[in-house]
Every structure is written in C-alpha cells, then in structure tokens.
Design an enzyme around this catalytic site. Structure first.
Site: not given
Ligand code: SAH
Length: 223
Positions: A59
């Site tokens: 993000s």
């Molecule tokens: N917080 C992260 C940003 C992640 S982007 C950072 O600081 O880098 C969102 C993430 O959510 C992705 O890695 C994706 O794989 C995950 N995601 C999507 N659906 C999900 C689910 N049902 N359960 C767990 N993770 C999920």
C-alpha cells in the site's frame, strides 16, 4: 540512522494531514526498502503503492499512515490485520501495539513477510496462512481490526471478532471496474448497542478473494 528519504516521506505525510506523532515515528523507523522487491528499491520511499509478488501491491505510505492513525492504537492492544502482503503495514502496527495477528491467503507472500519480521526482530507479529474472510476466531476478540484488501460488504464474522469499544478500518466496496473506480475507507466503532460507521476517503485496494489459491499439478498457483 534514519534514511534521509524516510525524513522526506514523513514531511510529505505531515503535509497530507497525518498528525499522530507515534504513527509518524513508527513509519520513520520501518525500513520500507525491506518490504519491496529488488527492482523497486529505489522507489521504496516514494509515497505510492508498488507491485509485489502474486499480483498484489504494497500500500501507499499515506494510506498506511491514515489507516493506522484512525485505528487509535494503544500499547496494550492486540490487532488483527487481514492481507499481510509485503508485511509493511504489519511492521508499522507492531511498533505501536502488543501483538499483531496477520492473515494472508498467498503462502509465498506470508512466508516472505515472516522472514522479514524475523530479520527486523519484530517478534510481536504472528502470521497465518488462511482466508481472512474467517478472521482469526481462535485469537478473537481483538482491540482493533484492519483490512488491507477491499471487501464488498463488512460481514458480521469480522465485526463479531472486535471487542466492544473496538475499531475496525477497512476498504469497503466492489473491485475497481468500469462502474466504480474506488472503494470507501470506512471506520467502524463497535459499541455496546451495535456499530457506528464513518467514511474516511475514497481508496483503491486489491480485492479480498475468498478461499485459498489452488495449486495445480505443476506447482503453479492460480489466483
Ligand atoms: N498490508 C499489505 C498490503 C496488501 S495488498 C502490505 O502492507 O503490503 C492485500 C493483500 O490481501 C494481498 O496480499 C492479498 O493476497 C491479500 N488477500 C486478499 N484476499 C485475502 C483473503 N481472503 N484472506 C487473506 N488475505 C487476502
């Protein structure tokens, strides 16, 4: 010593209205270059989202800062994060609270994030490979919950895992498409009577995807 690029980033976050000094210090102390892939090292301190493995994103620092500020975290809190991704947001949270529980559906992302937490000696982060739609019932209730992937509607499953008085921050809305080009960053406060809901800003997050990715016989993972 703090990277001078981190100092410029902090100044830019201040300019965007991030006023909580504890949040700014946590961001200043978190080496974002550790959480981006090699080709993007030079961009690590830009105030923008960047691609990571498995088609996901780390993000934008402003969104990390705003979400963290709105969570109003206290030192004794246990915080659940859904969507570990690179691990950057969890690393920022870990500096402000007692324990972070973070769930990721892509195993390679979870494993890489875990190794980064070890490298930075962030021993108050626990990772789980799983489907965040289920939350983390065995560790509930939480003082705070943060979703970092967009959920179409907030389910009672997650809100039920929040303590009374607890705060949940989440991007709520459908995946970005021709019909809708953003989601709403929403702040929910759980009260004894129910919940209160406030819309913060429009945001663009990758969608939350239910279940775990399927691995085919060649060992390739489908999204
Ligand atoms: N917080 C992260 C940003 C992640 S982007 C950072 O600081 O880098 C969102 C993430 O959510 C992705 O890695 C994706 O794989 C995950 N995601 C999507 N659906 C999900 C689910 N049902 N359960 C767990 N993770 C999920």
């Amino acid at each position: 010593m703090t990277d001078t690029r981190a100092i410029s980033l902090i100044m830019s976050l201040r300019g965007q209205g991030i006023t909580d000094q504890r949040v700014l210090s946590a961001i200043e102390r978190t080496p974002r270059e550790t959480f981006v892939d090699d080709p993007f090292e030079a961009n690590a301190y830009e105030n923008s989202a960047l691609p990571i493995a498995c088609g996901q994103t780390i993000s934008q620092p402003y969104i990390v800062a705003l979400s963290t500020q709105e969570l109003e975290i206290q030192a004794n809190h246990r915080v659940l994060e859904i969507g570990t991704g690179s691990g950057y947001q969890a690393a920022v949270l870990a500096q402000l609270c007692r324990m972070v529980y973070t769930v990721e559906r892509h195993k390679p992302l979870m494993q890489l994030a875990h190794s980064r937490f070890q490298q930075l000696k962030l021993h108050n982060i626990v990772t789980r490979h799983g489907d965040g739609f289920q939350g983390w019932p065995e560790q509930a209730p939480f003082d705070r919950i943060l979703l970092t992937a967009a959920i179409p509607d907030l389910s009672p499953t997650l809100i039920d895992q929040l303590k009374p008085g607890g705060i949940l921050v989440a991007p709520v809305g459908k995946p970005v498409s021709a019909e809708s080009n953003s989601q709403d960053l929403v702040k929910i406060i759980r009260t004894e009577e129910g919940t209160s809901r406030q819309s913060l800003i429009p945001v663009v997050f990758v969608p939350m995807v239910p279940g775990l990715p399927q691995v085919n016989s060649d060992g390739e993972t489908r999204k």
